[in-house]
Enzyme design. Structure first.
Site, PDB file in Angstrom:
ATOM      1  N   HIS A  16      -1.506   5.354  -1.899  1.00  0.00           N
ATOM      2  CA  HIS A  16      -0.719   3.706  -1.880  1.00  0.00           C
ATOM      3  C   HIS A  16      -0.666   3.166  -3.324  1.00  0.00           C
ATOM      4  O   HIS A  16       0.090   2.577  -3.603  1.00  0.00           O
ATOM      5  CB  HIS A  16      -1.632   2.935  -1.114  1.00  0.00           C
ATOM      6  CG  HIS A  16      -1.741   2.862   0.250  1.00  0.00           C
ATOM      7  ND1 HIS A  16      -2.988   3.239   0.970  1.00  0.00           N
ATOM      8  CD2 HIS A  16      -0.845   3.529   1.311  1.00  0.00           C
ATOM      9  CE1 HIS A  16      -3.031   3.528   2.362  1.00  0.00           C
ATOM     10  NE2 HIS A  16      -1.526   3.381   2.544  1.00  0.00           N
ATOM     11  N   LYS A  40      -2.722   0.177  15.938  1.00  0.00           N
ATOM     12  CA  LYS A  40      -4.089   0.391  15.132  1.00  0.00           C
ATOM     13  C   LYS A  40      -5.360  -0.052  15.483  1.00  0.00           C
ATOM     14  O   LYS A  40      -5.232  -1.440  15.586  1.00  0.00           O
ATOM     15  CB  LYS A  40      -3.799   0.616  13.839  1.00  0.00           C
ATOM     16  CG  LYS A  40      -2.786   1.670  13.228  1.00  0.00           C
ATOM     17  CD  LYS A  40      -2.745   1.894  11.654  1.00  0.00           C
ATOM     18  CE  LYS A  40      -1.759   2.837  11.279  1.00  0.00           C
ATOM     19  NZ  LYS A  40      -1.586   2.919   9.925  1.00  0.00           N
ATOM     20  N   ARG A  88       5.784  10.015   2.863  1.00  0.00           N
ATOM     21  CA  ARG A  88       5.118  11.480   2.708  1.00  0.00           C
ATOM     22  C   ARG A  88       6.099  12.668   3.147  1.00  0.00           C
ATOM     23  O   ARG A  88       6.120  13.538   2.476  1.00  0.00           O
ATOM     24  CB  ARG A  88       3.689  11.566   3.214  1.00  0.00           C
ATOM     25  CG  ARG A  88       2.680  10.653   2.585  1.00  0.00           C
ATOM     26  CD  ARG A  88       1.429  10.497   3.181  1.00  0.00           C
ATOM     27  NE  ARG A  88       1.693   9.644   4.416  1.00  0.00           N
ATOM     28  CZ  ARG A  88       0.560   9.536   5.383  1.00  0.00           C
ATOM     29  NH1 ARG A  88      -0.509   9.499   5.265  1.00  0.00           N
ATOM     30  NH2 ARG A  88       1.010   8.701   6.691  1.00  0.00           N
ATOM     31  N   SER A 125      -4.801   7.420   5.088  1.00  0.00           N
ATOM     32  CA  SER A 125      -5.977   6.566   5.642  1.00  0.00           C
ATOM     33  C   SER A 125      -6.810   6.896   6.820  1.00  0.00           C
ATOM     34  O   SER A 125      -7.926   6.694   6.849  1.00  0.00           O
ATOM     35  CB  SER A 125      -5.646   5.113   5.632  1.00  0.00           C
ATOM     36  OG  SER A 125      -4.788   4.413   4.464  1.00  0.00           O
TER      37      SER A 125
END
Ligand code: PNS
Length: 157
Positions: A16, A40, A88, A125
């Site tokens: 990040h 989430k 990614r 994360s």
């Protein structure tokens, strides 16, 4: 031009920070926004995530904030021209493409996608949270000093 790097940042990772630093070099102003992803369950509160970001971004000109509502509404209210996201791998792209198209349909805002530096592409994360929950060392994956802040938050001090 003013850019925004939105995300959950639960917690901020080295990947990040690399995207935030590169965005800082590309645009005049950068806002880093802790947003809510309805799908989430978070480990850290929005305020704790902001505190970790403020520490990690101290060498940049980025301002850190929390967004409660829609990202596009925040962008319109704060004269933000572009949303910046890091990618990614292909699975990131599918989700980010749909979100970019939805945000464009909602307000006309553009999204720019930056490829994550390959040395950070394994970092997520989600995995950092798992390692931290089980007492592992995450200092290689989060910006310098952030692992200590995480330990402090998780110990409930
Ligand atoms: O790091 P994440 O979890 O991929 O970040 C997702 C986030 C927080 C950027 C996204 O869920 C978001 O923009 N939330 C704000 C609310 C919103 O605008 N939702 C509609 C997105 S199409």
């Amino acid at each position: 031009m003013k850019a925004i790097c939105p995300g959950s940042f639960d917690p901020v990772t080295r990947g990040h920070l690399d995207i935030i630093q590169r965005t800082d070099r590309l645009f005049d102003d950068v806002v880093v926004a802790v947003g809510r992803n309805a799908s989430k369950n978070y480990l850290f509160t929005p305020e704790q995530r902001v505190e970790m970001l403020e520490y990690a971004c101290r060498g940049t000109s980025a301002t850190i904030t929390i967004i409660d509502g829609l990202l596009v509404d925040f962008c319109a209210a704060n004269d933000i021209d572009v949303i910046v996201k890091g990618l990614r791998y292909a699975s990131d792209f599918e989700f980010e493409l749909q979100m970019a198209q939805m945000n464009h349909a909602l307000s006309g805002i553009e999204t720019a996608m930056l490829p994550t530096a390959s040395k950070f592409s394994h970092i997520s994360s989600t995995m950092v949270r798992q390692i931290a929950r089980l007492g592992g060392d995450v200092s290689a994956f989060v910006p310098d000093g952030v692992a200590d802040i995480m330990r402090h938050f998780l110990s409930g001090e």
